[in-house]
Write a protein that holds these residues in place. Structure first.
Motif, PDB file in Angstrom:
ATOM      1  N   THR A 196       0.823  -1.215   0.000  1.00  6.05           N
ATOM      2  CA  THR A 196       0.000   0.000   0.000  1.00  6.05           C
ATOM      3  C   THR A 196       0.860   1.269   0.000  1.00  6.05           C
ATOM      4  OG1 THR A 196      -0.183  -0.272   2.398  1.00  6.05           O
ATOM      5  CG2 THR A 196      -2.051  -1.008   1.100  1.00  6.05           C
ATOM      6  N   LEU A 197       2.171   1.129  -0.154  1.00  4.31           N
ATOM      7  CA  LEU A 197       3.027   2.317  -0.290  1.00  4.31           C
ATOM      8  C   LEU A 197       2.825   2.925  -1.677  1.00  4.31           C
ATOM      9  CD1 LEU A 197       6.382   0.914   1.156  1.00  4.31           C
ATOM     10  CD2 LEU A 197       5.107   2.834   2.123  1.00  4.31           C
ATOM     11  N   PRO A 198       2.967   4.230  -1.794  1.00  3.53           N
ATOM     12  CA  PRO A 198       2.854   4.827  -3.130  1.00  3.53           C
ATOM     13  C   PRO A 198       3.963   4.293  -4.044  1.00  3.53           C
ATOM     14  CG  PRO A 198       3.454   6.485  -1.458  1.00  3.53           C
ATOM     15  CD  PRO A 198       3.175   5.212  -0.733  1.00  3.53           C
ATOM     16  N   GLY A 199       3.595   3.863  -5.228  1.00  2.17           N
ATOM     17  CA  GLY A 199       4.610   3.359  -6.165  1.00  2.17           C
ATOM     18  C   GLY A 199       4.898   1.878  -5.992  1.00  2.17           C
ATOM     19  N   ALA A 200       4.071   1.201  -5.200  1.00  2.00           N
ATOM     20  CA  ALA A 200       4.338  -0.210  -4.913  1.00  2.00           C
ATOM     21  C   ALA A 200       4.224  -1.102  -6.148  1.00  2.00           C
ATOM     22  CB  ALA A 200       3.375  -0.702  -3.840  1.00  2.00           C
ATOM     23  N   GLU A 201       3.397  -0.688  -7.121  1.00  2.00           N
ATOM     24  CA  GLU A 201       3.148  -1.588  -8.271  1.00  2.00           C
ATOM     25  C   GLU A 201       4.446  -1.971  -8.977  1.00  2.00           C
ATOM     26  OE1 GLU A 201       1.320   1.530  -7.230  1.00  2.00           O
ATOM     27  OE2 GLU A 201       2.194   1.994  -9.183  1.00  2.00           O
ATOM     28  N   LYS A 202       5.372  -1.043  -9.040  1.00  2.00           N
ATOM     29  CA  LYS A 202       6.631  -1.339  -9.746  1.00  2.00           C
ATOM     30  C   LYS A 202       7.331  -2.545  -9.133  1.00  2.00           C
ATOM     31  CE  LYS A 202       8.379   3.046 -11.441  1.00  2.00           C
ATOM     32  NZ  LYS A 202       8.722   4.116 -10.500  1.00  2.00           N
ATOM     33  N   GLY A 203       7.256  -2.637  -7.812  1.00  2.00           N
ATOM     34  CA  GLY A 203       7.902  -3.744  -7.119  1.00  2.00           C
ATOM     35  C   GLY A 203       7.213  -5.064  -7.423  1.00  2.00           C
TER      36      GLY A 203
END
Ligand code: PHE
Length: 453
Positions: A196-203
């Motif tokens: 749920t951190l911003p930008g998590a999708e990249k990980g």
């Protein structure tokens, strides 16, 4: 004779006890520290997929093989081969396992020592107010420039020895049963915060989207080596534990459950780490420090992070402990049964010798800069040689031993508990251990070190 041995040697008390102990061996720094860093260095998704294939095709059958050998022979790793194939050179496979145990324990205790420092830092609120860059600096300074890391490592080895001294059931089983389930819960909490951190999708994309253009021989060998390391196979740890398993327990289902649990935890660790790696701008190929510089960032972003970080690093240290006792037990069981040492003497001799190599591993991170071999320092060298050479070699021979040396009748009797359980996949198992596993390990090894390909 075998029965009197069981009572003399001690054994696991219950079905849940074996699974907890074997899972305790398998689940450790290999899942939470090593898997993310190796996956990060090897491109993520494609690595994971190959790693999973190695676990299914080679890992589970080999774990089962080790249980079968150990329970059948009722001996330590060396003694098991000697018992089943007397007078043959097969016992050297067991001896190689004992040597591998020394190698692994030496660098494993370095990382376990780092974990203990992070327990301390969590209590002392040492991450508070630090930027991602400062957290990287903090770890680099700790591991490279003080004897603190060595002190923690020694403390960890003493703890390991203490539990091994307490014996199989009272020591190993008791701790594993309570603490492993707790670890699982905490990792799930971490996963929730990380995704749920911003930008998590990249990980998540990095971990689950296979990019096969990055795959070469060395990536495949890494994936195989990681499977061996994480499942604790290839050096006789599970032969030794197998020798403590009750004759009534189901080896097949135990091997399957433990392998799945181990893999599940590694994937969860990946889900906890990679979204945060990208969210905080950390390089996924950072190397062995990856987890230590990523996790504190997650804790800083969590309500109650102070407490979560304490619990998490304590549990990680315990997970490391339940693995390291299984490594030390390989050596101790060998010393006791083959060299007739007392359990106490054996434990301290093994711990002290491995401490001496271990200090060099920790010191090669900066204190003693000349402990360098080309690109690798001494720590990297032991990490590399165990997972890419020693464990695959061990696994290769264990497969051949089960497939070609042990009588199928005996193997079937162990797998089915003398006909009580059905084993519909026996033929598949046999083809794997006879042909597929040895051939695949040999090919991956030769391709990985660049001899073929
Ligand atoms: N499987 C353990 C881990 O993942 C390490 C280990 C390797 C233990 C080999 C025993 C034998 O941390």
């Amino acid at each position: 004779m075998a029965d009197s041995n069981i009572s003399k040697r001690g054994g696991f008390g219950s079905k849940f006890g074996i699974i907890a102990a074997a899972a305790g061996s398998a689940i450790g720094l290999g899942n939470i520290w090593r898997f993310p860093y190796v996956a990060g260095e090897n491109g993520g998704g494609a690595f994971l997929l190959i790693n999973l294939a190695c676990i299914l095709l080679i890992g589970i059958p080999l774990m089962l093989s080790e249980f079968i050998i150990g329970r059948n022979a009722q001996r330590n790793a060396y003694g098991s081969f000697k018992n089943i194939a007397p007078g043959s050179p097969w016992r050297f496979v067991g001896l190689m396992g004992v040597v591998t145990a020394f190698v692994i324990l030496s660098f494993y205790s370095t990382v376990a020592g780092w974990t203990m420092e992070y327990v301390f830092q969590s209590f002392a609120n040492g991450f508070e107010g630090k930027s991602p860059g400062q957290l990287i600096g903090m770890f680099a300074e700790f591991k490279g420039s003080s004897w603190r890391a060595v002190t923690w490592q020694m403390l960890f080895l003493i703890l390991t020895a203490g539990i091994v001294l307490a014996g199989v059931q009272k020591g190993i089983e008791k701790y594993a049963k309570i603490l492993m389930p707790l670890l699982l819960v905490l990792i799930i909490v971490l996963c929730v915060r990380s995704v749920t951190l911003p930008g998590a999708e990249k990980g998540l994309h990095f971990l689950f989207h296979p990019d096969f253009s990055k795959v070469n021989g060395s990536v495949i060998l890494e994936a195989l080596g990681q499977a061996f390391f994480s499942l604790s196979i290839g050096m006789g740890a599970l032969i030794t534990y197998g020798s403590y398993i009750n004759k009534k327990d189901n080896l097949v289902s135990s091997a399957v459950i433990v392998s799945f649990a181990d893999t599940f935890i590694a994937i969860l660790a990946g889900v906890a780490i990679f979204p945060a790696v990208f969210a905080f701008g950390i390089n996924p190929a950072e190397g062995p420090e990856l987890v230590f510089i990523t996790l504190p960032n997650i804790f800083l972003q969590m309500p109650g992070g102070y407490f979560f970080s304490i619990i998490f690093f304590v549990l990680l240290a315990v997970a490391a402990l339940t693995s390291s006792i299984s490594i030390l037990e390989v050596v101790v069981a060998y010393f006791v049964e083959e060299l007739n040492m007392k359990r106490k003497t054996a434990t301290w001799v093994a711990t002290l010798s491995s401490a001496m190599i271990g200090i060099l591993c920790t010191a090669s991170q900066g204190l003693i800069p000349w402990l360098q071999f080309g690109e690798m320092n001494f720590f990297d060298l032991l990490d590399y040689s165990s997972s890419k050479i020693l464990l695959p070699f061990g696994g290769f021979f264990i497969a051949l031993f089960i497939g070609w040396v042990m009588k199928p009748k005996v193997v079937i009797a162990e797998m089915s508990n003398n006909g009580i359980f059905k084993i519909p996949l026996f033929k598949v198992f046999q083809i794997i251990v006879k042909f597929i596993a040895p051939a695949a390990i040999a090919l991956v090894f030769l391709y990985g070190i660049g001899v073929i390909g």
